[in-house]
Scaffold this motif. Sequence first.
Motif, PDB file in Angstrom:
ATOM      1  N   LYS A 149      19.009 -22.075 -12.663  1.00  0.00           N
ATOM      2  CA  LYS A 149      19.694 -20.774 -12.705  1.00  0.00           C
ATOM      3  C   LYS A 149      19.632 -20.115 -14.080  1.00  0.00           C
ATOM      4  O   LYS A 149      19.935 -18.931 -14.205  1.00  0.00           O
ATOM      5  N   TYR A 150      19.221 -20.892 -15.116  1.00  0.00           N
ATOM      6  CA  TYR A 150      19.123 -20.313 -16.448  1.00  0.00           C
ATOM      7  C   TYR A 150      17.740 -19.734 -16.728  1.00  0.00           C
ATOM      8  O   TYR A 150      17.480 -19.227 -17.815  1.00  0.00           O
ATOM      9  N   GLY A 151      16.859 -19.828 -15.731  1.00  0.00           N
ATOM     10  CA  GLY A 151      15.542 -19.245 -15.862  1.00  0.00           C
ATOM     11  C   GLY A 151      15.445 -17.906 -15.138  1.00  0.00           C
ATOM     12  O   GLY A 151      16.357 -17.484 -14.432  1.00  0.00           O
ATOM     13  N   THR A 152      14.304 -17.279 -15.308  1.00  0.00           N
ATOM     14  CA  THR A 152      14.023 -15.996 -14.651  1.00  0.00           C
ATOM     15  C   THR A 152      12.924 -16.219 -13.622  1.00  0.00           C
ATOM     16  O   THR A 152      11.847 -16.701 -13.966  1.00  0.00           O
ATOM     17  N   ALA A 153      13.205 -15.879 -12.347  1.00  0.00           N
ATOM     18  CA  ALA A 153      12.272 -16.121 -11.260  1.00  0.00           C
ATOM     19  C   ALA A 153      11.430 -14.886 -10.980  1.00  0.00           C
ATOM     20  O   ALA A 153      11.904 -13.737 -11.073  1.00  0.00           O
ATOM     21  N   SER A 154      10.186 -15.132 -10.597  1.00  0.00           N
ATOM     22  CA  SER A 154       9.280 -14.049 -10.188  1.00  0.00           C
ATOM     23  C   SER A 154       8.294 -14.638  -9.192  1.00  0.00           C
ATOM     24  O   SER A 154       8.185 -15.850  -9.050  1.00  0.00           O
ATOM     25  N   GLN A 155       7.566 -13.748  -8.476  1.00  0.00           N
ATOM     26  CA  GLN A 155       6.596 -14.213  -7.496  1.00  0.00           C
ATOM     27  C   GLN A 155       5.453 -13.208  -7.395  1.00  0.00           C
ATOM     28  O   GLN A 155       5.562 -12.068  -7.858  1.00  0.00           O
ATOM     29  N   SER A 156       4.374 -13.657  -6.798  1.00  0.00           N
ATOM     30  CA  SER A 156       3.146 -12.844  -6.767  1.00  0.00           C
ATOM     31  C   SER A 156       3.310 -11.608  -5.892  1.00  0.00           C
ATOM     32  O   SER A 156       2.852 -10.517  -6.241  1.00  0.00           O
ATOM     33  N   THR A 157       3.921 -11.751  -4.728  1.00  0.00           N
ATOM     34  CA  THR A 157       4.132 -10.623  -3.813  1.00  0.00           C
ATOM     35  C   THR A 157       5.523 -10.725  -3.224  1.00  0.00           C
ATOM     36  O   THR A 157       6.218 -11.746  -3.404  1.00  0.00           O
ATOM     37  N   PHE A 158       5.946  -9.677  -2.512  1.00  0.00           N
ATOM     38  CA  PHE A 158       7.299  -9.618  -1.970  1.00  0.00           C
ATOM     39  C   PHE A 158       7.234  -9.182  -0.514  1.00  0.00           C
ATOM     40  O   PHE A 158       6.463  -8.298  -0.148  1.00  0.00           O
ATOM     41  N   GLY A 159       8.035  -9.833   0.307  1.00  0.00           N
ATOM     42  CA  GLY A 159       8.046  -9.439   1.717  1.00  0.00           C
ATOM     43  C   GLY A 159       9.340  -9.788   2.389  1.00  0.00           C
ATOM     44  O   GLY A 159       9.949 -10.820   2.096  1.00  0.00           O
ATOM     45  N   PHE A 160       9.777  -8.901   3.301  1.00  0.00           N
ATOM     46  CA  PHE A 160      10.908  -9.144   4.202  1.00  0.00           C
ATOM     47  C   PHE A 160      12.206  -9.456   3.470  1.00  0.00           C
ATOM     48  O   PHE A 160      13.053 -10.213   3.945  1.00  0.00           O
ATOM     49  N   GLY A 161      12.390  -8.877   2.282  1.00  0.00           N
ATOM     50  CA  GLY A 161      13.645  -9.028   1.553  1.00  0.00           C
ATOM     51  C   GLY A 161      13.806 -10.349   0.836  1.00  0.00           C
ATOM     52  O   GLY A 161      14.888 -10.647   0.323  1.00  0.00           O
ATOM     53  N   GLY A 162      12.759 -11.177   0.767  1.00  0.00           N
ATOM     54  CA  GLY A 162      12.869 -12.500   0.144  1.00  0.00           C
ATOM     55  C   GLY A 162      12.577 -12.446  -1.329  1.00  0.00           C
ATOM     56  O   GLY A 162      11.472 -12.799  -1.765  1.00  0.00           O
ATOM     57  N   PHE A 163      13.549 -11.987  -2.132  1.00  0.00           N
ATOM     58  CA  PHE A 163      13.354 -11.889  -3.570  1.00  0.00           C
ATOM     59  C   PHE A 163      13.158 -13.265  -4.200  1.00  0.00           C
ATOM     60  O   PHE A 163      13.642 -14.278  -3.689  1.00  0.00           O
ATOM     61  N   ALA A 164      12.502 -13.269  -5.341  1.00  0.00           N
ATOM     62  CA  ALA A 164      12.176 -14.539  -6.005  1.00  0.00           C
ATOM     63  C   ALA A 164      13.415 -15.282  -6.459  1.00  0.00           C
ATOM     64  O   ALA A 164      13.464 -16.513  -6.447  1.00  0.00           O
ATOM     65  N   ASN A 165      14.476 -14.567  -6.905  1.00  0.00           N
ATOM     66  CA  ASN A 165      15.664 -15.245  -7.432  1.00  0.00           C
ATOM     67  C   ASN A 165      16.514 -15.891  -6.351  1.00  0.00           C
ATOM     68  O   ASN A 165      17.475 -16.591  -6.643  1.00  0.00           O
ATOM     69  N   LEU A 166      16.175 -15.660  -5.070  1.00  0.00           N
ATOM     70  CA  LEU A 166      16.923 -16.331  -4.000  1.00  0.00           C
ATOM     71  C   LEU A 166      16.660 -17.838  -3.988  1.00  0.00           C
ATOM     72  O   LEU A 166      17.405 -18.583  -3.360  1.00  0.00           O
ATOM     73  N   ALA A 167      15.618 -18.285  -4.668  1.00  0.00           N
ATOM     74  CA  ALA A 167      15.335 -19.731  -4.751  1.00  0.00           C
ATOM     75  C   ALA A 167      16.213 -20.429  -5.774  1.00  0.00           C
ATOM     76  O   ALA A 167      16.194 -21.661  -5.850  1.00  0.00           O
ATOM     77  N   ILE A 168      17.000 -19.653  -6.559  1.00  0.00           N
ATOM     78  CA  ILE A 168      17.872 -20.277  -7.549  1.00  0.00           C
ATOM     79  C   ILE A 168      19.299 -19.756  -7.416  1.00  0.00           C
ATOM     80  O   ILE A 168      20.037 -19.677  -8.384  1.00  0.00           O
ATOM     81  N   ASP A 169      19.668 -19.432  -6.153  1.00  0.00           N
ATOM     82  CA  ASP A 169      21.007 -18.885  -5.926  1.00  0.00           C
ATOM     83  C   ASP A 169      22.015 -19.959  -5.556  1.00  0.00           C
ATOM     84  O   ASP A 169      23.174 -19.658  -5.266  1.00  0.00           O
ATOM     85  N   GLY A 170      21.593 -21.227  -5.517  1.00  0.00           N
ATOM     86  CA  GLY A 170      22.509 -22.316  -5.227  1.00  0.00           C
ATOM     87  C   GLY A 170      22.698 -22.614  -3.756  1.00  0.00           C
ATOM     88  O   GLY A 170      23.439 -23.533  -3.404  1.00  0.00           O
TER      89      GLY A 170
END
Length: 1430
Positions: free
Chosen positions: A174-195
């Motif tokens: 959670k102390y990092g910054t998440a990003s991803q190559s592409t985005f689809g269907f509302g699945g933001f990259a930071n949802l992988a570190i939301d607990g």
Amino acid sequence: MSWFLLILMLADISVIKMIDQEIEYGFQVEDYTQIEKYGVPTQESTAYGGVPSRAVDGYTSGSWGGHTCTHTWEGSNTAPWWKLRFFVHFRVNFIVLWNRDRDGQSIAKRIDQTKIYTGNDLCATLEYEDGLNPYVINCGDNFVQEITIIGEHILTLCEVEVFSRDNPPVNIAKYGTASQSTFGFGGFANLAIDGDNRGTYRDPTGRITCTHTYGGKCSETKPEWWKLEFTTEVQVDWINVWNRDQEGEYVAKRIDGLEVYADNTFCGVIEYMEGTTLMERKPYSVSCGSIMTRNIIMELRGKSDCTITLCEVEVFTKSPPVICTGPTVPNGILRPLQVIEGSVATLECKKEFRTNGKWKFECLNGTFEMANGFPECVPIREKDCVAEVEGDFLKKKCQDSSRRTFKCVNSNTTYDVIEADDGTASFTNVCSADDSFYQPCGFNEYNLGKSTNALVCGEFVCQTATGNKSSDCTSRKIQPNTSCKNLEGRESEICPNEPETSRSCDFICNKRDCEDEAYCNGFTYGKYCDSGHYVPIPRLHNMRNEQHGLGCHIYDPYPGDREKYLANYGGPVCQHEQGGQTFTMPIWNFTRCGPFEYDLSVVADSVAWWATSTKVPFCSDLMDQTNCTDPTRIALYCKSKGYQSSVSRQAICHGFNHIRICDDGIENDCKQLTTSCFIHKHKMCDDIEDCVDHSDEVNQECKEMLKIECVRVLGNRSLPIPLAWLGDGIRDCVSGIDEDPEWPSCGKGVTNRYVMKNHICTDDYLCLNSQIKFIPLDRMCDMIDTCGNENKICKIARDTPDLFTGMFKESSSKNLVAPVCFRGLESLQELSSPCSKSYFQYPPATLFGVDNSKAFLMPLQQQNCEHFFGEMYVYTSCTENCKASQCPLPRSRMLKYDSCPGQFLDRIYTIANMDYLTFVTPSGRSFHNDYFICRNSRCVEFQRVCDLVDDCGDGSDEEMCTNQFRCTDTSNTRIPKWQICDGTINCKDMTDECNGICGKDIIEGYTLKIAAWVMGCLAMLFNCYTFIQSAKSLNSTKTLTGLLNKLLIMFVGVGDFLVGGYLFSIAVIDTMYGSSYCFKQYDWLSSTYCSALGIASTIGSQISLFSMTCLSITRLYGIVNSMSFATSISLIGYMEVVLISIVIAGASVGIAVAPILPQFEDFFVNGLTSGQENPLFVGSTDKDIHLQIIQAYYGRMRGDRNFALSWGKITQLIDGMFTSLYGGLERRKVDFYGNDGVCLFKYFVSDNDPQKTFSWSILAINFVCFIIISISYIIINVRTVQSGKAVNNQQVNDRNKTMQRKISLIIATDFLCWVPFVTVCCLHSLSVVDATPWYALFSLVVLPINSVVNPLLYDASLMVKVFSPMKSVKGWISNSSSFIRPNRGNQELDGEDPQQNVIKPRVGQDRLKMCNLDGNCKNREIAVLEGKTS
């Protein structure tokens, strides 16, 4: 409906969980971290859905119905096990195991005898207790990565909780910054570190909880990716990835092939596993090996559906960094908004700067703490800096500093180690009072920043400021303005003669792709593709066209087509086995002598799928390990398939017993010397200790070495070789001299071996259940446990005591305690000397970071240290608490950093007296250096000093010890000093019992020697005279009574003559043996001569005693019946006399001969003796010791320990322990008469002696005879006195008085002979006294008294001849020789009829007439009847 039941079930489990948690564990749970959730569980097998993850699901229900318990299959070939493996090491303190105890007792009992291991150490073995749940196990403080639980038949665990004192790992995602190559269907990259790690795309409220890329097809060069970036480098130990696995397999399988990287380092690839239930969910875990990184990257490539959908990513670290970030700086003061939990104890440095608009806050000369909600820098406190190991050196490391901050050894200065990008390091401060410059010890590479004349660290290679190596690579000195580099195993890069010791190029793949072994010494192993992709050797068989496209030109010009390539390949090929299949593979130069051994962590890594075990050879027959391209990898040369070839170093002791690289198998001729030492035999006996326990240099084979040297095939060194290597079918010498058929040999079959010339062959001891098959007799009992049970058997045979060589420790303190000062015993000690605390320090130096001063309690008064061994002897003698003992520790040999070469590989270096470098070894949380330095530079612990064993190999650890006696035999056996002269032979050469202190003759002392000569000669002379005189008068005897009296006196003379002959023979043999008897005593005791003398002595004493008994009865009978007439001898009378004679002789011979009859040997044989050629049986070994030896050799015997074996069966079993090629073992019986050198009847028997009944029976018979003799003569004496009063005749009264004196002497001599003897026998049997040393006194003086005195008492003429020279008046002697007529001087008292001893007045007459022994009166005027006068 199913969801409803599941909710009810979970609710029930929650209730159970709440109830279970109320149970007291016996320790403060809040002081520990529960770490089982950070491990990956596995088990041996899974039955009925009892998967291994159930044991760490957080539910402790003891019922199978709760679906929370594991289950293995029954009937497996291996013991069922369950493992929990962590990605990092944890300190495991307590394990709480919840049993399945609610489904019946039979199921609950399955936990019985379950073993719990932490790492390789056995923590506990559980014993089932009814009603006990959970089981709480204290595992100490083991620092491990794996926990293993092993059951008996079925293993079913409902929960395993693991508690550690370590700080919990921190999820820093959670102390990092998440990003991803592409985005689809509302699945933001930071949802992988939301607990939120649930496996559905949306939660029940509709909120999206997982990431989602656009998806579609992706190529190898343009993958889809998800990335997590940190603002500073962080340590990443492992990563958990939670999949979207609750919405069907199609969606869940998208994660398959997801590659995980830490920056550019490949961590692993995720392979999809079939879906699990909600309760059994677990993440995909990938280990990154505690790497320092800023970015975590996950990529999918080369798939038709490259959708990355991650429900949660957890990044765990045990060393969280300080990351204090904030978007603004209110009031100009840094007020960071986030601080990673758990990082307060590891914060570092002090800098202020802007990075991408954000502030970073760190502390320089202090530690980071929170004050009023904001971070502050505080000074380093003294208590925060403790001595810890840093790079194999003890350093005072400051615990609350996240940088490498240390405190100087001898000052309060602190310094930081600053590492530069080029790999060098420098110090922020230079320690004062550090003239030897201990400061840089233990770090990789340094800019010293100080001029110094010497560097104490012995592990450094010196370099000049220009980078050129010094002229001496092993120099311990460093010149000013130079830098010193610890090469960490890369010594060969600068010093060609130094070995490689690092994990790279060590023939073991420590990385999953084995790239740590890819490039060594300028040679490549495996294949680097043009793209930089590396293919390890085991994967070469699986090359695909895609890899060819990356530039992996392996099968050119037939890319990806191995079969076509092989058809046109002209080089050697071999068979490669993988996944149950066999592939034909070329042997390329880049595969020759490549690595094939894998670290256990790689084997456990599912990504390295080809590493199915720790050894995965490229060629099944290991032929790729021949003809190495790199000459430094060559271990030896040998004939392989008929051709001279080289063999690689890693193929030595390869362990595949069915494979021979060399035609004679020399490369795999390795030995398991001990449980901790498996080594090639050519590394044995080379004066280099390769085994931690020294067994490669201290073993049976190294005891017998050739005097000539040869160059060994392995090692290429000219050394002597053991005799055992001669003629074993394997060429150990390059010249082949060891297989020369001219060598003399001994033995046959398994005992056949070559020996030195002039060697005398003897039989050998055979080993059971051991790799070593035999031991030569001259190597038996040499303190080397060659057979596995040799020392145990020798200990039984030699009666070796158990020695305590350590010191006791108080439970409440660290003080060492002498046994007499223990609680309960110290009150007794106070009676002689009170106990006080003493201090011992060795070496006498102050060690940094180690308290080498030992406190122990000892009596104030000096002790007799003959009963102290090991540590107790060292501490007591070196503090001058021993009487007449000196400290055995050498003051001239101090423990330095390079002492004990090849030993103590876990050594930690430290500085002594701020002057020289020494080392200590870890022991739990402390360190110790209690090592004795031998003359040969080997080292042993204090508890092995003065412990009777030559642990050094040169005897230096025992030479200054006064608590022992050293035998002079070839084995140099040492025994406790108290065993000298204790009557038991402990030395093979018998010097412990045969020396100037206690050496013995058959007859001890000149008094007894003279007595034996005098009494033996007198007894033979006197009794010979008596016998002749009695024989002369035998024909003139006319009455039956006279005949019987004469014969009995002759029998007494014969018996006493035999006793005299026995005494004379013992005196002669004692003179012949002299002082050498002690060494030859068992030759004498087991000889037929000793038995013959014992028989003669027994026959003589018994004939004499029985004859005197009959004689006394005959006389008494004659006195009582004195009025009967003497009659002439009839035929019946003769027969009666003969019968009495036969009974006396037969009884005497029977008593003497019975103990040596073979039929009774199990009853009468005392033991067996084998002579000094057999060191196992020294002296005489009794039946009990034989039975113990047989049981120790063969195993359990039928019945209990008291199970009786005959001597014949014992001999047969003992014979089976040895060969019989050279006549077998010489064994002689030490029979009934061999219990002492004087060969006397065994009257002194103990209460548990099997001969007790016989000996006591004979003793009782003899004592009864003494009573009969005494009573008979007392009655005779009384009757004589009475008759004398009836006659007023002076001559008759004088005659009676003479007879009364003789009777008194007879009773007195019998009393002095038998009463003291019987008394002593009773006291000995009752263990009141040990009368064994008194055998000689009784056999030479006490018992033979009658043999000398009897002739004098029973033959008056002998008395006259003996004492006449001393008498001036011969008349009295003449008168005393006859009752009435002085001219019958030759007729003794005992030659006359018994009735003549009573003088009665004839009725009506004033004068008496006496009749002679024949019954005829000289004066015919009076008629005479037998026994009466008229």
